[in-house]
Design a protein around this motif. Structure first.
Motif, PDB file in Angstrom:
ATOM      1  N   ASP A 243       0.683  -1.667   0.552  1.00  0.00           N
ATOM      2  CA  ASP A 243      -0.065  -0.005   0.034  1.00  0.00           C
ATOM      3  C   ASP A 243       0.550   1.262  -0.427  1.00  0.00           C
ATOM      4  OD1 ASP A 243      -3.044  -1.129  -0.094  1.00  0.00           O
ATOM      5  OD2 ASP A 243      -2.507  -1.127   1.958  1.00  0.00           O
ATOM      6  N   ASN A 244       1.588   0.690   0.730  1.00  0.00           N
ATOM      7  CA  ASN A 244       2.569   2.585   1.284  1.00  0.00           C
ATOM      8  C   ASN A 244       3.357   2.425  -0.566  1.00  0.00           C
ATOM      9  OD1 ASN A 244       1.971   3.169   3.124  1.00  0.00           O
ATOM     10  ND2 ASN A 244       3.974   2.901   3.828  1.00  0.00           N
ATOM     11  N   PHE A 245       3.961   1.930  -0.882  1.00  0.00           N
ATOM     12  CA  PHE A 245       4.704   1.348  -2.445  1.00  0.00           C
ATOM     13  C   PHE A 245       4.209   2.386  -3.085  1.00  0.00           C
ATOM     14  CE2 PHE A 245       6.281  -0.393  -5.880  1.00  0.00           C
ATOM     15  CZ  PHE A 245       7.250   0.624  -6.351  1.00  0.00           C
ATOM     16  N   ASN A 246       2.652   1.703  -3.845  1.00  0.00           N
ATOM     17  CA  ASN A 246       1.347   2.206  -4.008  1.00  0.00           C
ATOM     18  C   ASN A 246       1.322   3.970  -4.447  1.00  0.00           C
ATOM     19  OD1 ASN A 246       2.103  -0.291  -6.145  1.00  0.00           O
ATOM     20  ND2 ASN A 246       0.204  -1.432  -5.037  1.00  0.00           N
ATOM     21  N   TYR A 247       1.421   3.516  -2.726  1.00  0.00           N
ATOM     22  CA  TYR A 247       0.997   5.554  -2.910  1.00  0.00           C
ATOM     23  C   TYR A 247       2.507   6.242  -3.686  1.00  0.00           C
ATOM     24  CZ  TYR A 247       1.378   9.434  -1.074  1.00  0.00           C
ATOM     25  OH  TYR A 247       0.715  11.854  -0.290  1.00  0.00           O
ATOM     26  N   LEU A 248       3.658   6.559  -3.691  1.00  0.00           N
ATOM     27  CA  LEU A 248       4.425   6.253  -3.820  1.00  0.00           C
ATOM     28  C   LEU A 248       4.197   6.430  -5.077  1.00  0.00           C
ATOM     29  CD1 LEU A 248       7.088   5.391  -2.320  1.00  0.00           C
ATOM     30  CD2 LEU A 248       6.387   7.487  -1.675  1.00  0.00           C
ATOM     31  N   LEU A 249       4.217   5.448  -5.364  1.00  0.00           N
ATOM     32  CA  LEU A 249       3.719   5.051  -7.205  1.00  0.00           C
ATOM     33  C   LEU A 249       2.934   6.390  -7.771  1.00  0.00           C
ATOM     34  CD1 LEU A 249       3.929   0.714  -8.430  1.00  0.00           C
ATOM     35  CD2 LEU A 249       5.339   3.411  -9.478  1.00  0.00           C
ATOM     36  N   SER A 250       1.540   5.923  -7.528  1.00  0.00           N
ATOM     37  CA  SER A 250       0.568   6.947  -8.075  1.00  0.00           C
ATOM     38  C   SER A 250       0.882   8.665  -7.470  1.00  0.00           C
ATOM     39  CB  SER A 250      -0.668   6.741  -6.386  1.00  0.00           C
ATOM     40  OG  SER A 250      -0.577   6.929  -5.250  1.00  0.00           O
ATOM     41  N   ILE A 251       1.670   8.912  -7.306  1.00  0.00           N
ATOM     42  CA  ILE A 251       2.343  10.764  -6.392  1.00  0.00           C
ATOM     43  C   ILE A 251       2.998  10.785  -7.855  1.00  0.00           C
ATOM     44  CG2 ILE A 251       0.555  10.565  -4.335  1.00  0.00           C
ATOM     45  CD1 ILE A 251       3.937  11.193  -3.560  1.00  0.00           C
ATOM     46  N   ALA A 252       3.807  10.070  -8.295  1.00  0.00           N
ATOM     47  CA  ALA A 252       4.811  10.122  -8.774  1.00  0.00           C
ATOM     48  C   ALA A 252       4.834  10.843 -10.299  1.00  0.00           C
ATOM     49  CB  ALA A 252       5.296   9.017  -8.965  1.00  0.00           C
ATOM     50  N   ASP A 253       5.592  11.577 -10.892  1.00  0.00           N
ATOM     51  CA  ASP A 253       5.597  12.143 -11.994  1.00  0.00           C
ATOM     52  C   ASP A 253       6.305  10.901 -12.884  1.00  0.00           C
ATOM     53  OD1 ASP A 253       4.699  14.509 -12.136  1.00  0.00           O
ATOM     54  OD2 ASP A 253       6.417  14.551 -10.329  1.00  0.00           O
ATOM     55  N   LEU A 254       7.095  10.565 -12.517  1.00  0.00           N
ATOM     56  CA  LEU A 254       7.652   9.060 -13.112  1.00  0.00           C
ATOM     57  C   LEU A 254       8.313   8.001 -12.759  1.00  0.00           C
ATOM     58  CD1 LEU A 254       9.748   8.444 -16.205  1.00  0.00           C
ATOM     59  CD2 LEU A 254      11.228   9.435 -15.116  1.00  0.00           C
ATOM     60  N   TYR A 255       8.172   6.621 -13.090  1.00  0.00           N
ATOM     61  CA  TYR A 255       8.557   5.302 -12.456  1.00  0.00           C
ATOM     62  C   TYR A 255      10.104   5.108 -13.266  1.00  0.00           C
ATOM     63  CZ  TYR A 255       9.455   0.872 -10.707  1.00  0.00           C
ATOM     64  OH  TYR A 255       9.920   0.444 -10.178  1.00  0.00           O
ATOM     65  N   LEU A 256      10.717   5.025 -12.695  1.00  0.00           N
ATOM     66  CA  LEU A 256      12.102   4.735 -13.199  1.00  0.00           C
ATOM     67  C   LEU A 256      12.820   3.003 -13.244  1.00  0.00           C
ATOM     68  CD1 LEU A 256      14.538   5.970 -15.247  1.00  0.00           C
ATOM     69  CD2 LEU A 256      15.748   6.867 -13.625  1.00  0.00           C
ATOM     70  N   ARG A 257      12.574   1.815 -14.051  1.00  0.00           N
ATOM     71  CA  ARG A 257      13.375   1.157 -13.252  1.00  0.00           C
ATOM     72  C   ARG A 257      13.774   0.691 -15.014  1.00  0.00           C
ATOM     73  NH1 ARG A 257      10.691  -2.399 -10.824  1.00  0.00           N
ATOM     74  NH2 ARG A 257      11.173  -5.234 -11.640  1.00  0.00           N
ATOM     75  N   VAL A 258      15.426   0.619 -14.035  1.00  0.00           N
ATOM     76  CA  VAL A 258      16.871   0.836 -15.714  1.00  0.00           C
ATOM     77  C   VAL A 258      17.356  -0.677 -14.484  1.00  0.00           C
ATOM     78  CG1 VAL A 258      16.920   2.835 -15.892  1.00  0.00           C
ATOM     79  CG2 VAL A 258      17.870   2.042 -13.562  1.00  0.00           C
ATOM     80  N   ASN A 259      16.630  -2.182 -14.815  1.00  0.00           N
ATOM     81  CA  ASN A 259      17.224  -2.790 -14.508  1.00  0.00           C
ATOM     82  C   ASN A 259      18.071  -4.133 -15.711  1.00  0.00           C
ATOM     83  OD1 ASN A 259      14.725  -2.874 -14.175  1.00  0.00           O
ATOM     84  ND2 ASN A 259      14.014  -4.844 -13.292  1.00  0.00           N
ATOM     85  N   THR A 260      18.665  -4.614 -14.982  1.00  0.00           N
ATOM     86  CA  THR A 260      18.947  -5.282 -16.981  1.00  0.00           C
ATOM     87  C   THR A 260      18.618  -6.904 -17.210  1.00  0.00           C
ATOM     88  OG1 THR A 260      21.224  -6.718 -15.668  1.00  0.00           O
ATOM     89  CG2 THR A 260      21.462  -3.894 -16.940  1.00  0.00           C
ATOM     90  N   GLU A 261      17.719  -7.466 -15.425  1.00  0.00           N
ATOM     91  CA  GLU A 261      16.971  -7.917 -16.260  1.00  0.00           C
ATOM     92  C   GLU A 261      15.442  -7.848 -15.633  1.00  0.00           C
ATOM     93  OE1 GLU A 261      18.745 -11.438 -13.818  1.00  0.00           O
ATOM     94  OE2 GLU A 261      20.632 -11.481 -15.115  1.00  0.00           O
ATOM     95  N   ASP A 262      14.740  -8.740 -16.058  1.00  0.00           N
ATOM     96  CA  ASP A 262      13.898  -8.629 -15.184  1.00  0.00           C
ATOM     97  C   ASP A 262      12.709  -9.659 -16.353  1.00  0.00           C
ATOM     98  OD1 ASP A 262      11.887  -7.440 -13.664  1.00  0.00           O
ATOM     99  OD2 ASP A 262      11.873  -5.744 -14.730  1.00  0.00           O
TER     100      ASP A 262
END
Length: 335
Positions: A243-262
């Protein structure tokens, strides 16, 4: 799919791809009657809406023993195993397989390794279907099992309504109040998540703030925290609830995911569904609407992409157009 299903995996804590998927799955899929949680921790976030049986002991061996007895009783028609890597397949070798069909989902994006006779035996003789999250996984499985057993799936189930802690919201509000843009990144403190690069970008984005969310084990934690301390506009958040993490996502202007594996990136899909812009590496099929960068990006590429998306309209970047529906046993048509 009107069958009784037992899920083997876990719910947070710890938080991660497997536990986030399973926590949502057991509520959305009404056929799930049992959850065997193999990830013991002091706090377990079992959804109130889950009406099935939750089995988890502080000692993992006790949970495995109860799962063994459960398999002997033949109470369900499907057992759905959720693990990160092939290392966990030893469990499938020792459990009794009587009546239930066994479905396997490995959530790590890269399963590469040599052709192991033990792995081949487990997959070919014990598992009825393998649920692949991307083309790389499908290619790996094809070395062990016949094509009919390989089913393309995804690990995305829509999140519940966001319900963050009041104190957490107050804390975050104080951090982001004066920021021009809010950027979020997340993952284990390991090399593949490229947290150090994401943090370094903030040296060129002084008016913005980065909330770097770490969870789980990893050898780079101290280095990441130390590097973040050099930047006033970087804040480390550790072991957040969903819940707390999704709150951060919901108020963000950008989510940055730069992993080399996923394998997929649940947070990528969540962010887009929250209306947040996302930049992610093209290491797997990404949720529709995501801005794509190379699978092994340089600092300059990441910085340029952030500038293009936040200060422009992102027109110079390729976007994902892969439409993915939420995970569903019925949609997979597993028989």
């Amino acid at each position: 799919m009107h069958k009784s299903i037992a899920v083997v995996g876990g719910v947070p804590n710890p938080i991660g791809g497997v536990t986030t998927f399973v926590r949502r799955l057991i509520v959305r899929e009404q056929g799930v009657t049992h959850l065997f949680d193999l990830y013991p921790s002091g706090v377990k976030m079992v959804p109130n809406a889950f009406v099935g049986n939750f089995i988890c002991h502080s000692r993992k061996l006790l949970t495995v023993l109860r799962l063994f007895i459960f398999c002997l009783q033949g109470k369900v028609s499907v057992l759905h195993f959720n693990f990160s890597t092939p290392r966990s397949l030893l469990l499938l070798a020792v459990l009794p397989k009587i009546n239930a069909k066994w479905f396997l989902m490995l959530h790590h994006g890269d399963l590469e390794g040599g052709i192991n006779p033990f792995v081949k035996w487990v997959l070919s003789s014990r598992v009825d279907a393998v649920l692949c999250l991307n083309a790389r996984q499908a290619a790996w499985y094809s070395r062990f099992v016949e094509a009919e057993k390989i089913k393309m799936a995804n690990s995305y189930v829509e999140p519940f309504a966001v319900n963050p802690d009041f104190e957490f919201v107050q804390r975050v509000s104080g951090i982001v109040r004066s920021a021009k843009k809010v950027i979020v990144c997340s993952g284990y403190p390991t090399e593949i998540y490229n947290h150090l690069m994401a943090i370094s970008v903030m040296g060129e984005r002084q008016e913005d703030v980065l909330l770097c969310c770490l969870y789980g084990p990893g050898g780079l934690r101290e280095q990441i925290v130390s590097h973040a301390c050099r930047f006033k506009n970087v804040h480390i958040m550790e072991s957040l609830s969903e819940d707390n993490f999704n709150y951060l996502l919901s108020i963000a202007d950008l989510y940055l995911r730069v992993n080399t594996e996923d394998s997929f990136g649940i947070a990528v899909a969540d962010a887009i569904n929250f209306g947040v812009r996302v930049i992610a590496t093209a290491v797997c099929e990404r949720y529709a609407g995501c801005f794509l960068i190379s699978s092994a990006p340089t600092f300059e590429e990441v910085l340029g992409a952030v500038k293009d998306v936040l200060d422009g309209d992102g027109v110079s970047l390729q976007r994902s157009h892969v439409e993915k529906e939420s995970f569903s046993y019925e949609r997979l048509d597993l028989g």
